[in-house]
Design a protein around this motif. Structure first.
Motif, PDB file in Angstrom:
ATOM      1  N   PHE A   1      68.465  26.970  59.910  1.00 45.08           N
ATOM      2  CA  PHE A   1      68.710  25.878  60.846  1.00 45.08           C
ATOM      3  C   PHE A   1      69.623  26.369  61.963  1.00 45.08           C
ATOM      4  CE2 PHE A   1      67.449  23.687  57.094  1.00 45.08           C
ATOM      5  CZ  PHE A   1      67.045  22.399  57.440  1.00 45.08           C
ATOM      6  N   LEU A   2      69.284  26.035  63.216  1.00 44.47           N
ATOM      7  CA  LEU A   2      70.263  26.127  64.293  1.00 44.47           C
ATOM      8  C   LEU A   2      71.182  24.926  64.095  1.00 44.47           C
ATOM      9  CD1 LEU A   2      71.522  27.168  66.880  1.00 44.47           C
ATOM     10  CD2 LEU A   2      69.673  26.091  68.168  1.00 44.47           C
ATOM     11  N   TRP A   3      72.407  25.178  63.656  1.00 44.62           N
ATOM     12  CA  TRP A   3      73.269  24.134  63.125  1.00 44.62           C
ATOM     13  C   TRP A   3      74.151  23.489  64.190  1.00 44.62           C
ATOM     14  CZ3 TRP A   3      72.714  22.051  58.492  1.00 44.62           C
ATOM     15  CH2 TRP A   3      73.747  21.307  57.924  1.00 44.62           C
ATOM     16  N   GLU A   4      74.713  24.319  65.060  1.00 47.62           N
ATOM     17  CA  GLU A   4      75.671  23.795  66.036  1.00 47.62           C
ATOM     18  C   GLU A   4      75.789  24.736  67.218  1.00 47.62           C
ATOM     19  OE1 GLU A   4      80.388  22.346  66.218  1.00 47.62           O
ATOM     20  OE2 GLU A   4      79.591  23.321  64.420  1.00 47.62           O
ATOM     21  N   VAL A   5      75.966  24.165  68.409  1.00 46.12           N
ATOM     22  CA  VAL A   5      76.249  24.928  69.624  1.00 46.12           C
ATOM     23  C   VAL A   5      77.500  24.318  70.235  1.00 46.12           C
ATOM     24  CG1 VAL A   5      75.364  25.802  71.819  1.00 46.12           C
ATOM     25  CG2 VAL A   5      73.762  25.251  69.960  1.00 46.12           C
TER      26      VAL A   5
ATOM     27  N   ARG B   1      77.231  29.868  68.875  1.00 47.66           N
ATOM     28  CA  ARG B   1      76.177  29.182  68.122  1.00 47.66           C
ATOM     29  C   ARG B   1      76.408  29.420  66.641  1.00 47.66           C
ATOM     30  NH1 ARG B   1      74.893  31.287  72.731  1.00 47.66           N
ATOM     31  NH2 ARG B   1      73.393  30.342  74.144  1.00 47.66           N
ATOM     32  N   LYS B   2      76.131  28.407  65.860  1.00 47.60           N
ATOM     33  CA  LYS B   2      76.224  28.547  64.406  1.00 47.60           C
ATOM     34  C   LYS B   2      74.857  28.291  63.793  1.00 47.60           C
ATOM     35  CE  LYS B   2      79.718  26.926  62.049  1.00 47.60           C
ATOM     36  NZ  LYS B   2      80.673  25.994  61.406  1.00 47.60           N
ATOM     37  N   TYR B   3      74.442  29.225  62.940  1.00 47.61           N
ATOM     38  CA  TYR B   3      73.209  29.053  62.172  1.00 47.61           C
ATOM     39  C   TYR B   3      73.576  28.837  60.704  1.00 47.61           C
ATOM     40  CZ  TYR B   3      70.298  30.567  66.070  1.00 47.61           C
ATOM     41  OH  TYR B   3      69.656  30.652  67.283  1.00 47.61           O
ATOM     42  N   ALA B   4      72.798  28.015  60.030  1.00 45.94           N
ATOM     43  CA  ALA B   4      72.994  27.777  58.607  1.00 45.94           C
ATOM     44  C   ALA B   4      71.699  28.097  57.875  1.00 45.94           C
ATOM     45  CB  ALA B   4      73.405  26.330  58.343  1.00 45.94           C
TER      46      ALA B   4
ATOM     47  N   ALA C   1      76.248  22.523  87.090  1.00 39.22           N
ATOM     48  CA  ALA C   1      76.718  23.840  86.657  1.00 39.22           C
ATOM     49  C   ALA C   1      76.510  24.048  85.148  1.00 39.22           C
ATOM     50  CB  ALA C   1      78.196  24.012  86.999  1.00 39.22           C
ATOM     51  N   PHE C   2      76.281  22.957  84.401  1.00 37.82           N
ATOM     52  CA  PHE C   2      76.083  23.084  82.954  1.00 37.82           C
ATOM     53  C   PHE C   2      74.747  23.736  82.664  1.00 37.82           C
ATOM     54  CE2 PHE C   2      74.366  21.648  78.926  1.00 37.82           C
ATOM     55  CZ  PHE C   2      75.425  21.862  78.052  1.00 37.82           C
ATOM     56  N   HIS C   3      74.745  24.709  81.757  1.00 40.84           N
ATOM     57  CA  HIS C   3      73.521  25.396  81.342  1.00 40.84           C
ATOM     58  C   HIS C   3      73.533  25.490  79.825  1.00 40.84           C
ATOM     59  CE1 HIS C   3      70.523  28.609  80.918  1.00 40.84           C
ATOM     60  NE2 HIS C   3      70.161  28.369  82.166  1.00 40.84           N
ATOM     61  N   ALA C   4      72.505  24.958  79.181  1.00 36.23           N
ATOM     62  CA  ALA C   4      72.493  24.874  77.721  1.00 36.23           C
ATOM     63  C   ALA C   4      72.690  26.230  77.060  1.00 36.23           C
ATOM     64  CB  ALA C   4      71.181  24.247  77.251  1.00 36.23           C
ATOM     65  N   ARG C   5      72.115  27.273  77.629  1.00 46.30           N
ATOM     66  CA  ARG C   5      72.232  28.606  77.034  1.00 46.30           C
ATOM     67  C   ARG C   5      73.463  29.351  77.540  1.00 46.30           C
ATOM     68  NH1 ARG C   5      68.099  30.534  78.944  1.00 46.30           N
ATOM     69  NH2 ARG C   5      68.856  32.118  80.393  1.00 46.30           N
TER      70      ARG C   5
ATOM     71  N   THR D   1      78.262  32.464  62.533  1.00 42.83           N
ATOM     72  CA  THR D   1      78.634  32.001  63.858  1.00 42.83           C
ATOM     73  C   THR D   1      78.838  33.181  64.798  1.00 42.83           C
ATOM     74  OG1 THR D   1      79.772  30.095  62.881  1.00 42.83           O
ATOM     75  CG2 THR D   1      80.298  30.629  65.173  1.00 42.83           C
ATOM     76  N   GLY D   2      78.256  33.111  65.985  1.00 44.53           N
ATOM     77  CA  GLY D   2      78.426  34.157  66.987  1.00 44.53           C
ATOM     78  C   GLY D   2      78.024  33.644  68.357  1.00 44.53           C
ATOM     79  N   ARG D   3      78.353  34.414  69.373  1.00 42.63           N
ATOM     80  CA  ARG D   3      77.987  34.016  70.733  1.00 42.63           C
ATOM     81  C   ARG D   3      76.494  34.191  70.974  1.00 42.63           C
ATOM     82  NH1 ARG D   3      79.633  32.476  75.548  1.00 42.63           N
ATOM     83  NH2 ARG D   3      78.674  33.323  77.421  1.00 42.63           N
ATOM     84  N   SER D   4      75.926  35.285  70.466  1.00 46.62           N
ATOM     85  CA  SER D   4      74.491  35.531  70.652  1.00 46.62           C
ATOM     86  C   SER D   4      73.971  36.309  69.456  1.00 46.62           C
ATOM     87  CB  SER D   4      74.230  36.305  71.959  1.00 46.62           C
ATOM     88  OG  SER D   4      74.856  37.576  71.928  1.00 46.62           O
TER      89      SER D   4
END
Length: 268
Positions: free
Chosen positions: A243-247, A113-116, A103-107, A192-195
């Protein structure tokens, strides 16, 4: 008989080596490199499909990209991490590989998601960081920069902050947090935001540059967030600083100490 399981992987990569994350015909991409490596490892000889949490553009880096994939692998996640990294180019690193439920889906499972974005404000060039920062020597009013970031927090119409050709019919998005940190002349802007929309963070940074240098006013930001046009916002900041920093997920499948040490210490 080997069974097929789903795994999630926590990755970092140097985006200057790739034409983005998503597979493109006859071009090097992160997705292509991962799938080619995993195809060599699948014990059933299957073609393995990778799904990423975010599709970074050409030249954009990742410190905390997350992917999932289904593979036939009988030797455990630690061995899979080592085997995967051994078959990848040196521009991609694998912090951790963990088994997850189907059931896990990366997206779709991501909470946010946090971008730096990194900016170097020094007068001198930093050759060893040139691929990872925007060297911007213009004088900034940091109070204006911080006020701008506060204004974009919340639920807004962000169409002005999207590449014109990719602006969707509904460009409303929620920014959960936007902040700036200073370590001497090195600045880190976190959003930081969901999308996100196409080029959204880079246009936010480009617009912040115009606000902080007085070329745009804070009053103009309200119009931008109320259905403004792409031409009214600032330029698109260079890809190399992003950078895609964190999900983040709930529950979080990873607990990698190396990743936490890197992000916690503001390391490029």
């Amino acid at each position: 008989m080997d069974t097929i399981g789903r795994f999630a992987a926590l990755l970092s990569y140097d985006g200057s080596a790739f034409h983005g994350f998503q597979r493109q015909k006859d071009l090097p991409t992160v997705e292509l490199a991962l799938e080619e490596a995993l195809n060599l490892l699948d014990k059933k000889g299957r073609r393995v499909k990778v799904t990423g949490a975010g599709r970074t553009d050409r030249g954009v880096h990742a410190l905390g990209q997350v992917v999932h994939f289904d593979i036939s692998w009988p030797h455990g996640p630690t061995a899979l991490r080592k085997a995967l990294e051994a078959n990848l180019p040196s521009s991609i690193g694998v912090y951790e590989v963990v088994p997850v439920d189907f059931a896990f889906h990366a997206r779709r499972s991501a909470l946010w998601r946090k971008y730096a974005y990194f900016i170097w404000k020094g007068d001198c060039r930093l050759p060893h960081l040139g691929r990872y920062v925007w060297w911007n020597r213009r004088g900034w009013d940091m109070d204006l920069a911080k006020k701008f970031l506060t204004m974009i927090e919340g639920f807004h119409e962000f169409g002005a902050f999207c590449r014109k050709a990719d602006r969707p019919s509904d460009a409303r998005r929620t920014i959960m947090e936007a902040r700036i940190e200073e370590k001497g002349p090195l600045l880190k802007v976190s959003v930081t935001g969901r999308s996100f929309l196409t080029n959204m963070v880079r246009i936010i940074v480009g617009t912040m540059d115009e606000i902080a240098t007085g070329r745009k006013s804070l009053e103009e930001v309200c119009r931008l967030l109320d259905g403004g046009s792409r031409g009214e916002a600032g330029p698109t900041a260079p890809a190399k600083g992003l950078f895609l920093w964190e999900v983040r997920y709930d529950p979080m499948p990873f607990g990698c100490e190396e990743y936490n040490a890197v992000t916690g210490n503001f390391i490029l």
